[in-house]
Design a protein around this motif. Structure first.
Motif: not given
Length: 603
Positions: A32-47
């Motif tokens: 759960f946490v790794s999926r959330q962190l991955k999604q958050s990191q991908i969103s930050a990298m897109n930004t």
């Protein structure tokens, strides 16, 4: 499979349950946490990609705006003569330089503006201001801009000292080329606007300096797949980074792949500029993305270890409290013997489980009842064995009786009165032997005498078609056997061994080895078929699985009958074989292993 104690089973069951719960929670937490962190990191990298793209596009647009303004400026066309000759005077250089600076604006949208004619001269304004003969190094880009007739041409980053005032170190630039038209809309030259790479990629450079080792890897590729950022690296390193561009050809804006450089898993975000055609690739290693998860997992591992320690202690106490009374009861059972049944009472033992207390009471009741029924059970077992042996024996009597009568009838029909008298005399002795129920066990000598009389009767019936012989070691004649144990085998040998052209030979022989003896009955018939052997084996297995009397027809004795009677008599320690010899004739062997050393020495 090696068995384990009840305590160990309970202990491991409790521990396994605790481990399953803790492991399931840890897996769920990690996923759960790794999926959330991955999604958050991908969103930050897109930004980040969007920010980098906006800043770089803005710098390139400024270069483009300067070249367009110069191209459409009437003032530039007034300064230049109709022949577009750049090598005229210093006044023209000063005027054009002032014009370029004014068009670039106070923000210096372009660090350098160059105007090329087609006769080999260039007018430079900005960092370097001069009119000079070109050296031909930029002819490729000039020709490309000339062919595109007003469309922009972007160069990859290039290193030069041409615009460095001190000329002590190189600088990296990106240039934008566009054809220059005169007042008659005819291309008469090419405009170059250039800007330093550190200004074009300022946002990326600032991000890298601010975040240091935690910064993501930023790569920018042009539309041809050539790396343009980082620009100040060797060609070998650029070639090593080329596979990253191949990874951007998918449809996903978020990528997960194995790094071609390190071989480790990395996450990437991709963005493509529709204006410049640049592809922005922001990459972060999985170890960096999931670093907070790993830190939490370390804390979780410590908590899990603590819980496991507590679980081990509790599991041990629980399993011991259940097993200790059982072990106490086991020691009582180990001391118990048949002679002491009912004498030793189960002492009071404190237990915390009702079922164990009931087990103690049930064991005490069982011990008392077992003593009363043991003697009855022993007597009943002996009577059962005798009854089964007698019952199996009585199945034989009618069978042989009818066969012998059939033989006498044939002799009487043939008018052989003397043989009939001898047959009747033999039959009388045979029936006396059969019907005597005083004893069910006889010596092998008595049984073979009976077989001898039986074979004589069959010889009289079949005359020269039947021959027989009995050759048994005299040392075996005193061996005890069940009554009527050999005769059924001989009868079957005659019945199935005569299923061919006569003469038929029946032989009864003995085999004595160091540890066993056998009586072997063989014939000269066609032998056992595979179907017959399978049927006999199936009947024997059925008789073993279903104790009791086998179902036999009155006009035929089965091999199963002999097997069961012999097994009951010997209590399972028997030799019983059936099959064919090397010549393909039927052979049945019955025997047993010597029970003690004295029997071996006697024989």
């Amino acid at each position: 499979m090696k068995s384990r104690s009840l305590q160990s089973k309970l202990f491991f069951a409790y521990i396994s349950l605790a481990c399953l719960i803790l492991f399931s929670f840890a897996v769920f937490f990690y996923a759960f946490v790794s999926r959330q962190l991955k999604q958050s990191q991908i969103s930050a990298m897109n930004t980040l990609n969007s920010s980098f793209q906006t800043q770089v596009d803005s710098a390139i647009r400024n270069l483009d705006a300067v070249s367009v303004n110069i191209n459409y400026s009437n003032q530039s066309k007034t300064i230049l003569d109709n022949s577009f000759n750049l090598n005229i005077s210093s006044d023209m250089l000063s005027a054009m330089s002032d014009l370029f600076i004014s068009l670039s604006g106070t923000e210096l949208k372009a660090d350098q503006v160059n105007l090329y004619d087609f006769s080999g001269y260039v007018l430079e304004a900005g960092i370097s201001t001069i009119v000079k003969k070109t050296d031909g190094s930029k002819d490729e880009w000039i020709e490309a801009a000339r062919e595109l007739e007003g469309k922009k041409v972007l160069t990859p980053p290039y290193c030069t000292r041409e615009y460095t005032k001190t000329a002590t170190y190189d600088q990296w630039f990106i240039s934008l080329y566009r054809s220059f038209n005169n007042q008659y809309k005819r291309g008469v030259g090419v405009i170059e606007t250039a800007k330093q790479c550190k200004s074009v990629f300022k946002s990326i450079i600032t991000y890298k300096k601010k975040n240091h080792e935690d910064a993501a890897s930023i790569y920018v590729f042009d539309s041809n797949g050539d790396l343009i950022y980082p620009y100040d690296i060797s060609q070998e390193y650029k070639a090593a980074l080329q596979p990253y561009y191949e990874l951007t050809k998918g449809d996903d804006s978020a990528l997960t792949f194995i790094s071609p450089l390190t071989g480790k898993t990395e996450y990437a975000a991709e963005a493509v500029s529709s204006y410049t055609g640049y592809t922005y690739l922001t990459i972060q290693p999985e170890s960096v993305v999931l670093a907070p998860v790993y830190n939490l997992l370390r804390i979780l591992a410590a908590i899990v270890a603590l819980f496991l320690t507590v679980s081990i202690f509790i599991s041990y106490r629980l399993s011991r409290s259940v097993v200790k009374p059982v072990k106490h009861l086991k020691h009582i059972i180990q001391r118990m013997e048949l002679d002491t049944l009912g004498q030793e009472k189960v002492t009071a033992y404190p237990v915390s489980v009702n079922e164990l207390e009931e087990l103690y009471q049930a064991f005490q009741l069982m011990s008392d009842n077992l003593k009363d029924s043991m003697e009855q059970l022993t007597q009943a077992k002996e009577q059962e064995l005798r009854a089964r042996s007698m019952a199996l024996q009585t199945q034989i009597n009618p069978h042989f009786y009818y066969n012998t009568l059939s033989s006498i009838i044939v002799l009487a029909e043939n008018g052989d009165s003397q043989t009939v008298v001898k047959m009747c005399r033999n039959l009388s002795q045979i029936m006396r032997y059969i019907t005597s129920t005083a004893e069910t066990t006889v010596t092998l000598k008595d049984e073979l005498d009976y077989v001898q009389k039986y074979l004589y009767c069959m010889k009289v019936r079949y005359q020269s078609s039947l021959n027989y012989s009995i050759d048994v070691d005299e040392r075996l004649l005193s061996q005890p056997v069940p009554k009527l144990i050999i005769q059924p085998i001989v009868e079957n040998a005659i019945r199935y061994g005569s299923d061919c052209a006569p003469p038929w030979n029946i032989s009864v022989t003995s085999i004595v080895t160091h540890g066993s003896w056998q009586i072997e009955v063989s014939d000269t018939g066609p032998g056992f078929t595979e179907e017959a052997k399978e049927r006999i084996t199936a009947n024997i297995m059925k008789a073993i699985q279903n104790p009791g009397l086998p179902e036999l027809k009155i006009n035929g004795l089965g091999t199963v009958n002999v097997y069961l009677r012999w097994k009951i008599f010997c209590k399972g320690d028997i030799i019983f074989r059936y099959g064919n010899n090397t010549d393909g004739h039927g052979v049945v062997s019955i025997g047993r292993y010597f029970q003690n050393k004295e029997d071996t020495e006697t024989v």
